[in-house]
Design an enzyme around this catalytic site. Structure first.
Site, PDB file in Angstrom:
ATOM      1  N   VAL A  89       0.905  -1.080   0.074  1.00  0.00           N
ATOM      2  CA  VAL A  89      -0.060  -0.072  -0.015  1.00  0.00           C
ATOM      3  C   VAL A  89       0.869   1.331   0.047  1.00  0.00           C
ATOM      4  CG1 VAL A  89      -2.138  -1.145   1.153  1.00  0.00           C
ATOM      5  CG2 VAL A  89      -0.236   0.032   2.457  1.00  0.00           C
ATOM      6  N   GLU A  90       0.142   2.554  -0.482  1.00  0.00           N
ATOM      7  CA  GLU A  90       0.856   3.704  -0.449  1.00  0.00           C
ATOM      8  C   GLU A  90       2.106   3.717  -1.377  1.00  0.00           C
ATOM      9  OE1 GLU A  90       1.586   6.068   2.799  1.00  0.00           O
ATOM     10  OE2 GLU A  90      -0.100   5.731   3.743  1.00  0.00           O
ATOM     11  N   GLY A  91       1.848   3.049  -2.640  1.00  0.00           N
ATOM     12  CA  GLY A  91       3.046   2.733  -3.485  1.00  0.00           C
ATOM     13  C   GLY A  91       3.830   1.720  -3.255  1.00  0.00           C
TER      14      GLY A  91
END
Length: 748
Positions: free
Chosen positions: A427-429
């Site tokens: 998540v988040e990249g």
């Protein structure tokens, strides 16, 4: 001459081309200590002057009070099985202000620092990842953070108090099936039109996925691409990416369906919108912020990646390190604690050193954000590398716990975290994208002393600015060439080091030596690879590794200095720095081996053998690993200090509480057990487990009655702590049926 060079660079795409969205990402946030390494000549005094924060008295009281009470109330096993947080726990969180940690006190929130929010997340996540999402999402990127920074006065007055009280539970809708790490490619559509009342409204159509708290949120911050064919908002026909607030229950909005995350099934699901209509005033920041969404996101993420996921990863590592050390002294095989075996002690030592190192990075990074510095490159490093290290640490812990780690149940301390590790990686990249594209791709241009000025000059066809930038760049290049040669010949002897502990001076010198080489090879990459860097992910990933491990190494040194140079922590510092520098060495070897063209040939066949002979460092040796293992295998002032703000439940009947109760008892009884062993050697007592001979030892006078009782109690606690959960046939299948029933109920 410079004008001709500039035109040649334009014609041959020597420098990477930068799109509008990439430009906004590059210009978002700040350059921080990462710029020191890109300079090739880090000013360690200035770097050490960076603040290393501490929690305020109010924040520490919250950690010691409401946070501990929350975790004591929340049964992590029941939450994991039922896949839901009970209403009474949610109510407690609302009353205690867990949903408003980020919200200023003027709006009813706690107004806590970034460091405090990170500390709360680090303490909650190892207990329950499901519970953690109710702390993380409301207090990181999303409605509250964006409203505080960009909201109109009316939006702040309406939403922030309700968010702080938990009346609004937020989620952030960004990811789509075709827009993951490439968030700028979102296709969610919003069209401005004149509604029946003559006002401007937005008609939205979207399909989002992977939205944490999506199934249960009642206020959504949705990123969409705004179109305005009639220019009703005055921002042109295509304002671009915009953040819009949508309330649950709005006609056309479909939410409530769920994905099933690996490990712990925290609330996560899709958001679908078909002709969802909201007023244009629902644009976050008001109508003036139409098209301002991408800048909002980039500025928020510049520091935001420093908070939740590094906190969760580091909190997990610290908890796992403490628990694994304790278990290694409670579990016995072949007549001794398994932690005394070198093969077991080595991963425990690595766990302890990594926990020390990453905690230093977490505190230092959050302190920078609290000081108004939002460094996107360092944030990306912390997100990607702490979560990856947490996954490796989970594997090490599982190897030590062995059977007790693979049998699920209330007493399994590490199983759920081990299974959930890929979530933070993704998540988040996704880490693979952050490492190969963002860290060096962004850092090489933004953090370089001259590259961004030259890029802007080329794009603007400004020969005067180009000449100025190139003169500085050329001087920078040759200066680092000389530094790299000189530091290599002297092994960093002449690197300037401020007033630090003499025992750690050599590490600063090696970091300075590494920085000069890193800066030189950054220039070589920009000169010889240039516009193709985006396609050379393996190469840029190695540059990212070098930068990340230099940052991690410095963070360790900063922590050691900030905490008063605790002499007992030296083994952890030595391990962390030797590991960091060895990883930097590996990264450089990879760069030398994989640089293409004529320069690559020279690097592979001439420079690489010299690099391997004149190494920065080698991996920590076995003796250092065993010494580091002892940090979590003892109960003393050091372990108490290093384990501060890790949740230690008072309940000694199961899980972590049961393990640490046994650890305390075994540690207390250890001197008495040694007396029994001595009596066995003297043939005063028979062979067998020493702690099983307490009564016999009492009978022959080796122990008195109180001491024998203490040894017996320690043995009973030890055996209970290494036990695993057992279910009857009915219980076993009831658990599966209950889980299936919960799934059906949630789907309905």
């Amino acid at each position: 001459m410079f004008e001709k060079l500039m035109h040649w660079m334009q014609a041959n795409n020597v420098l990477p081309r930068i799109s509008d969205t990439e430009r906004q990402a590059l210009e978002a946030g700040d350059v921080w200590i990462d710029g020191e390494f890109f300079s090739g000549h880090p000013d360690f005094k200035r770097m050490l002057d960076s603040r290393y924060g501490q929690l305020s008295a109010e924040e520490q009281a919250f950690m010691d009070g409401p946070v501990n009470e929350l975790l004591s109330r929340a049964d992590c096993n029941e939450i994991a099985l039922s896949r839901r947080v009970p209403d009474d726990i949610i109510d407690f969180m609302a009353v205690q202000g867990f949903f408003g940690l980020i919200i200023p006190k003027a709006y009813g929130g706690k107004g806590f620092s970034t460091l405090a929010r990170s500390a709360v997340m680090a303490k909650v996540t190892p207990h329950s990842a499901i519970l953690s999402t109710y702390v993380v999402i409301p207090n990181t990127l999303g409605a509250a953070e964006l409203l505080v920074e960009y909201g109109t006065d009316d939006q702040k007055d309406h939403y922030l108090p309700r968010l702080a009280r938990g009346e609004y539970l937020p989620c952030f809708g960004l990811t789509e099936p075709t827009a993951g790490s490439d968030a700028a490619s979102i296709t969610a559509d919003a069209e401005a039109f004149r509604d029946d009342n003559g006002d401007v409204s937005l008609r939205l159509n979207f399909a989002k996925r992977y939205i944490t708290l999506g199934p249960v949120a009642n206020i959504i911050s949705l990123a969409c691409r705004l179109r305005d064919p009639d220019n009703l908002l005055g921002k042109g026909e295509a304002p671009g990416i915009t953040v819009v607030l949508i309330h649950a229950g709005t006609p056309g909005l479909k939410q409530g369906d769920r994905h099933e995350p690996i490990g712990e099934a925290f609330p996560n699901g899709p958001l679908i919108g078909e002709n969802v209509v909201v007023n244009a005033d629902n644009i976050l920041g008001g109508r003036d912020q139409a098209g301002g969404g991408w800048r909002m996101l980039m500025e928020s993420l510049a520091g935001g990646r420093m908070v939740s996921l590094p906190a969760s990863a580091v909190g997990g590592m610290r908890t796992v390190a403490a628990a694994t050390g304790a278990y290694s002294m409670v579990r016995q095989q072949f007549g001794l604690a398994i932690g005394r075996m070198e093969g077991v002690a080595t991963p425990i030592g690595r766990l302890n050193a990594l926990a020390y190192m990453t905690e230093g990075a977490r505190v230092l990074g959050c302190s920078a954000v609290d000081d108004g510095i939002n460094p996107p490159v360092v944030s990306g490093v912390l997100k990607a590398y702490t979560t990856e290290l947490a996954r490796q640490c989970a594997t090490d812990a599982m190897d030590v716990f062995s059977g007790a780690g693979v049998m699920q149940g209330p007493n399994n301390i590490i199983g759920r975290g081990y299974c959930s590790a890929p979530v933070a990686i993704t998540v988040e990249g996704a880490n693979i994208m952050t490492r190969t594209l963002m860290v060096f791709g962004q850092g090489a241009i933004r953090c370089h002393p001259h590259a961004l000025d030259v890029v802007h000059a080329v794009e603007n066809d400004d020969s005067a600015a180009f000449a100025k930038g190139m003169r500085g760049w050329i001087g920078h290049f040759f200066a680092n060439m000389g530094r790299t040669l000189g530091h290599g010949l002297t092994r960093g002897l002449f690197v300037r080091v401020p007033d630090v502990d003499k025992a750690t001076r050599r590490y600063y010198k090696k970091l300075g030596w590494a920085a000069s080489r890193f800066a030189l090879f950054t220039d070589l990459a920009l000169f010889f690879v240039g516009g193709k860097l985006k396609m050379r992910g393996n190469l840029t990933g190695r540059y990212a590794d070098a930068l990340a491990w230099m940052l991690m190494g410095f963070s360790t040194l900063k922590r050691y200095e900030a905490e008063g140079r605790q002499p007992e922590d030296r083994v952890l510092v030595d391990y962390a720095l030797r590991l960091s520098l060895a990883r930097v060495q590996d990264a450089f070897e990879g760069i030398y081996e994989n640089f293409e063209g004529p320069l690559g040939t020279v690097l592979r066949w001439v420079a690489l053998p010299l690099l391997r002979v004149n190494r920065l460092a080698r991996l920590p040796d076995d003796r250092l690993a065993v010494a580091c293992a002892g940090v979590s295998q003892r109960l003393d002032a050091q372990s108490e200090r290093l384990n501060a703000d890790i949740f230690m439940p008072e309940n000694s009947q199961s899980g972590v509480g049961r393990l640490f109760d046994a650890f305390h008892r075994v540690s207390e009884a250890a001197p008495l057990v040694e007396r029994i062993k001595a009596a066995q050697k003297e043939n005063r007592l028979p062979a067998g487990d020493p702690d099983s001979l307490a009564d016999a030892a009492r009978d022959v006078g080796v122990l008195d009655g109180e001491e024998a009782a203490l040894v017996t109690a320690a043995r009973q606690a030890r055996l209970a702590a290494i036990d695993v959960d057992v279910f009857t046939d009915a219980q076993f299948f009831d658990r599966a049926q209950q889980s299936t029933a919960d799934d059906r109920r949630q789907a309905a």
